[in-house]
Design an enzyme around this catalytic site. Structure first.
Site, PDB file in Angstrom:
ATOM      1  N   ALA A 232      -1.205   3.959   0.108  1.00 42.90           N
ATOM      2  CA  ALA A 232      -0.801   3.711  -1.277  1.00 42.90           C
ATOM      3  C   ALA A 232       0.285   2.647  -1.428  1.00 42.90           C
ATOM      4  CB  ALA A 232      -0.367   4.994  -1.989  1.00 42.90           C
ATOM      5  N   ALA A 233       0.599   1.923  -0.348  1.00 43.81           N
ATOM      6  CA  ALA A 233       1.578   0.835  -0.489  1.00 43.81           C
ATOM      7  C   ALA A 233       1.037  -0.229  -1.451  1.00 43.81           C
ATOM      8  CB  ALA A 233       1.875   0.210   0.871  1.00 43.81           C
ATOM      9  N   GLY A 234      -0.251  -0.536  -1.326  1.00 44.75           N
ATOM     10  CA  GLY A 234      -0.869  -1.521  -2.225  1.00 44.75           C
ATOM     11  C   GLY A 234      -0.865  -1.026  -3.665  1.00 44.75           C
ATOM     12  N   ASP A 235      -1.128   0.258  -3.859  1.00 45.57           N
ATOM     13  CA  ASP A 235      -1.118   0.825  -5.221  1.00 45.57           C
ATOM     14  C   ASP A 235       0.290   0.781  -5.805  1.00 45.57           C
ATOM     15  OD1 ASP A 235      -3.812   1.457  -4.843  1.00 45.57           O
ATOM     16  OD2 ASP A 235      -3.322   3.412  -3.988  1.00 45.57           O
TER      17      ASP A 235
HETATM   18  O1  RIB Z   1      -4.904   3.500  -1.824  1.00 46.06           O
HETATM   19  C1  RIB Z   1      -4.663   4.758  -1.281  1.00 46.06           C
HETATM   20  C2  RIB Z   1      -5.604   5.774  -1.871  1.00 46.06           C
HETATM   21  O2  RIB Z   1      -6.921   5.428  -1.493  1.00 46.06           O
HETATM   22  C3  RIB Z   1      -5.422   7.186  -1.385  1.00 46.06           C
HETATM   23  O3  RIB Z   1      -4.493   7.916  -2.142  1.00 46.06           O
HETATM   24  C4  RIB Z   1      -6.826   7.756  -1.438  1.00 46.06           C
HETATM   25  O4  RIB Z   1      -7.012   8.736  -2.389  1.00 46.06           O
HETATM   26  C5  RIB Z   1      -7.739   6.563  -1.685  1.00 46.06           C
HETATM   27  O5  RIB Z   1      -8.162   6.513  -2.986  1.00 46.06           O
END
Ligand code: RIB
Length: 293
Positions: free
Chosen positions: A240-243
């Site tokens: 989730a670093a990119g998110d």
């Molecule tokens: O980008 C990370 C996410 O990718 C995770 O939280 C997982 O659920 C997938 O969707």
């Protein structure tokens, strides 16, 4: 307000020293069940970075769905349009190795049933400062959301993950595309991130190619080119670093920061996130970002 139309998954995360090869069994160090999903992660990252956020998507009618909704509510996110559908919520099966790198299998569950926008979704998108999209909902729904945003003059920020070909109708509606270097290579055929950025700018007005520990490249059709260095940290878990980067970037842009400042803000948020385990458990709050930038 920032709207996020995307996935919510329960992440089933095994922490190991070394990820197993095909056919191999290894003993893990720990296992955690952590709310995630690229859409929910971006929504939580943006909310903790200081924005009002609405999350549009779906969970199932199982226990994971209840937990996913709860974590969004706890982050102060508007979830009145989050659907609860019969059946299973989305899950992600994640292996995190000793260096913090991960591999992920997503099983879409309820996310895969979001095939179109409701009139209320469309109204929420039209009233937003920006719309964040990823590719864990069906492509037809993602495209419909992008078109609704464009029709209302709302900027569209697309994370093209998981990597897949993008329909022209979707790309035409994107304001800012944020692929990682692998997605940028898949989209353009160029393994060179700088060249891939140039090729992407033939299709969208602005793009950021994220490079993990090597930082990020930003470009716009007006000619700007920027390279931001990643903040050097010891990564525990890069999930989730990119998110986190995209959620924080959207907030910085909505607050009017110029690209160099917005990229720095997003990089700081991402660097803080990789120092903690998990997805929704790792995104920093605004005070932490401000203290570190
Ligand atoms: O980008 C990370 C996410 O990718 C995770 O939280 C997982 O659920 C997938 O969707």
């Amino acid at each position: 307000m920032i709207s996020v139309f995307g996935s919510a998954n329960m992440d089933l995360v095994a922490y190991v020293d070394q990820a197993p090869k095909l056919g191999e069994t290894v003993t893990g160090r720990a296992f955690h069940t952590i709310p995630g999903g690229k859409g929910a992660n971006q929504a939580i990252a943006a909310a903790r970075a200081g924005a009002e956020v609405a999350f549009l998507g779906a969970v199932g009618d199982d226990g994971f769905g209840i937990a996913l909704r709860a974590v969004l509510v706890e982050a102060g996110i508007e979830v009145s349009l989050l659907r609860q559908l019969p059946g299973a919520s989305g899950i992600a099966h994640i292996v995190v190795d000793g260096g913090g790198a991960n591999s992920i299998i997503v099983v879409p569950g309820a996310n895969g049933e979001v095939k179109s926008l409701t009139p209320a979704d469309e109204a929420m998108i039209a009233a937003s400062q920006a719309l964040l999209l990823q590719l864990e909902l069906p492509m037809e729904a993602v495209t419909e959301a992008a078109l609704a945003a464009r029709a209302a003059g709302v900027p569209v920020i697309l994370t093209p993950a998981p990597s897949q070909p993008l329909p022209d109708a979707l790309l035409d509606a994107v304001t800012l595309l944020v692929p990682n270097e692998h997605e940028a290579a898949d989209l353009t055929g160029s393994p060179d991130p700088a060249q891939a950025l140039d090729l992407l700018l033939d299709r969208v007005p602005e793009a950021v190619v994220t490079l993990g520990s090597k930082g990020a490249l930003y470009g716009s059709r007006t000619g700007d080119r920027l390279r931001v260095a990643a903040i050097p940290v010891q990564a525990v878990d890069t999930t989730a670093a990119g998110d986190t980067f995209v959620g924080a970037l959207a907030v910085a842009r909505a607050e009017g920061l110029v690209p160099a400042e917005a990229l720095r803000f997003a990089s700081v948020a991402a660097a803080l996130s990789v120092q903690k385990a998990g997805a929704s458990t790792s995104m920093p709050h605004r005070a932490e970002i401000d203290a570190a930038r």
